[in-house]
Design an enzyme around this catalytic site. Sequence first.
Site, PDB file in Angstrom:
ATOM      1  N   HIS A  73      46.170  38.593  28.382  1.00 43.44           N
ATOM      2  CA  HIS A  73      46.221  37.295  29.048  1.00 43.44           C
ATOM      3  C   HIS A  73      46.422  37.490  30.544  1.00 43.44           C
ATOM      4  O   HIS A  73      46.758  38.587  31.007  1.00 43.44           O
ATOM      5  CB  HIS A  73      47.332  36.446  28.440  1.00 43.44           C
ATOM      6  CG  HIS A  73      47.075  36.112  27.008  1.00 43.44           C
ATOM      7  ND1 HIS A  73      48.056  36.041  26.056  1.00 43.44           N
ATOM      8  CD2 HIS A  73      45.903  35.845  26.352  1.00 43.44           C
ATOM      9  CE1 HIS A  73      47.523  35.733  24.899  1.00 43.44           C
ATOM     10  NE2 HIS A  73      46.219  35.623  25.052  1.00 43.44           N
TER      11      HIS A  73
ATOM     12  N   THR B 247      37.558  41.119  26.308  1.00 48.33           N
ATOM     13  CA  THR B 247      37.100  39.814  26.762  1.00 48.33           C
ATOM     14  C   THR B 247      36.810  39.879  28.257  1.00 48.33           C
ATOM     15  O   THR B 247      37.233  40.805  28.949  1.00 48.33           O
ATOM     16  CB  THR B 247      38.135  38.725  26.448  1.00 48.33           C
ATOM     17  OG1 THR B 247      39.420  39.127  26.949  1.00 48.33           O
ATOM     18  CG2 THR B 247      38.245  38.504  24.942  1.00 48.33           C
ATOM     19  N   GLY B 248      36.109  38.878  28.766  1.00 51.21           N
ATOM     20  CA  GLY B 248      35.500  38.813  30.092  1.00 51.21           C
ATOM     21  C   GLY B 248      36.137  39.540  31.250  1.00 51.21           C
ATOM     22  O   GLY B 248      35.754  40.652  31.607  1.00 51.21           O
ATOM     23  N   THR B 249      37.121  38.906  31.892  1.00 59.94           N
ATOM     24  CA  THR B 249      37.695  39.461  33.114  1.00 59.94           C
ATOM     25  C   THR B 249      38.398  40.772  32.857  1.00 59.94           C
ATOM     26  O   THR B 249      38.280  41.724  33.642  1.00 59.94           O
ATOM     27  CB  THR B 249      38.684  38.454  33.737  1.00 59.94           C
ATOM     28  OG1 THR B 249      38.015  37.212  33.938  1.00 59.94           O
ATOM     29  CG2 THR B 249      39.203  38.969  35.059  1.00 59.94           C
TER      30      THR B 249
ATOM     31  N   GLY C  89      38.394  34.692  27.017  1.00 60.81           N
ATOM     32  CA  GLY C  89      39.096  34.089  25.898  1.00 60.81           C
ATOM     33  C   GLY C  89      38.847  32.598  25.743  1.00 60.81           C
ATOM     34  O   GLY C  89      38.461  32.129  24.649  1.00 60.81           O
TER      35      GLY C  89
ATOM     36  N   ASP D 126      37.812  35.712  22.185  1.00 58.78           N
ATOM     37  CA  ASP D 126      38.716  36.063  21.083  1.00 58.78           C
ATOM     38  C   ASP D 126      38.021  35.858  19.737  1.00 58.78           C
ATOM     39  O   ASP D 126      38.186  36.659  18.810  1.00 58.78           O
ATOM     40  CB  ASP D 126      39.983  35.201  21.143  1.00 58.78           C
ATOM     41  CG  ASP D 126      40.822  35.488  22.382  1.00 58.78           C
ATOM     42  OD1 ASP D 126      40.884  36.654  22.792  1.00 58.78           O
ATOM     43  OD2 ASP D 126      41.397  34.536  22.934  1.00 58.78           O
TER      44      ASP D 126
END
Length: 293
Positions: free
Chosen positions: A162, A189-191, A218, A223
Amino acid sequence: MRLGLAANRLHHRDHDAALFRWLRTCETGIRELQLGLHVVGRTFDAIQASALLADHAGMRRYPYGRDGGLMKLVAEVVGMPGDERTLDGAIYLIDPVDPSSIFPEAAALKRQCVIQHKPFISTVASARDWIESERIHAGLAPDPGADDLHAHDQQTLALIAHDAMKPTMLDFADAHFEVLSAFAGRVATGTTGQRLNELAWSRGWPAGQAWVQRYQSGPLGGDAQIADLVLQGRCQRAIFFEDPHVARQHEADIQLLERAVTTVTDSAVCMTSPAVAGRWAQAVVRRRRQRPG
């Protein structure tokens, strides 16, 4: 060392249930480590009836969940002032469709383990993996029965963090780059994925070649995409650094990934604490030295 232990009804209702699969595999390791187990009532009763861990001095019975047994484990993960009941973590074998798995005390047990930097273990594979890691740290010889968990060249690893935990994930990946690079593949996930790729290129990974395969961010479904990989058996381990202090709009997606992991309890390992993940990575290095290949 002492852990709380609970299992939803599905996981102790018959001889081949998840709780007993774990105990039969890891009973020797539990005894070698002299592991204390503070066990919620119905789970304790099931273990006693099975004759597993017979005469193990570290077993302690707690009330049934409906009588506050799981709540007591939460308090003891935090630690009780002036009391010796502090736990070093918790094993909670979760049936994702059991309503009690989303009761407040169940969510609080995981949350407090994350906050206190202690292991929260929710699958059979994670429990086996943790026992083997602790055996290695205790100086014991590797268990050949755990070799399947360490076949990283045949496994895919998910690295998820996160927003507030992204710097921690980058530090973790930098510190344990060789261990993580030994996996057959990595997804993120992306970043987080982009930052991990940039780190890998700075470490000499071939320019333009992705170190991790990136999925959506996310909130946009990443996710859920990785949850699908877990359910298909295409992702065997997730390192998921959660921020327990921030409410997230895509909480349902996060829970989806966690439920996927517990659905395939025998094959998926999940770690949510940077301290626990770091200790695992150290054990991997020590185990490889003792059991090359």
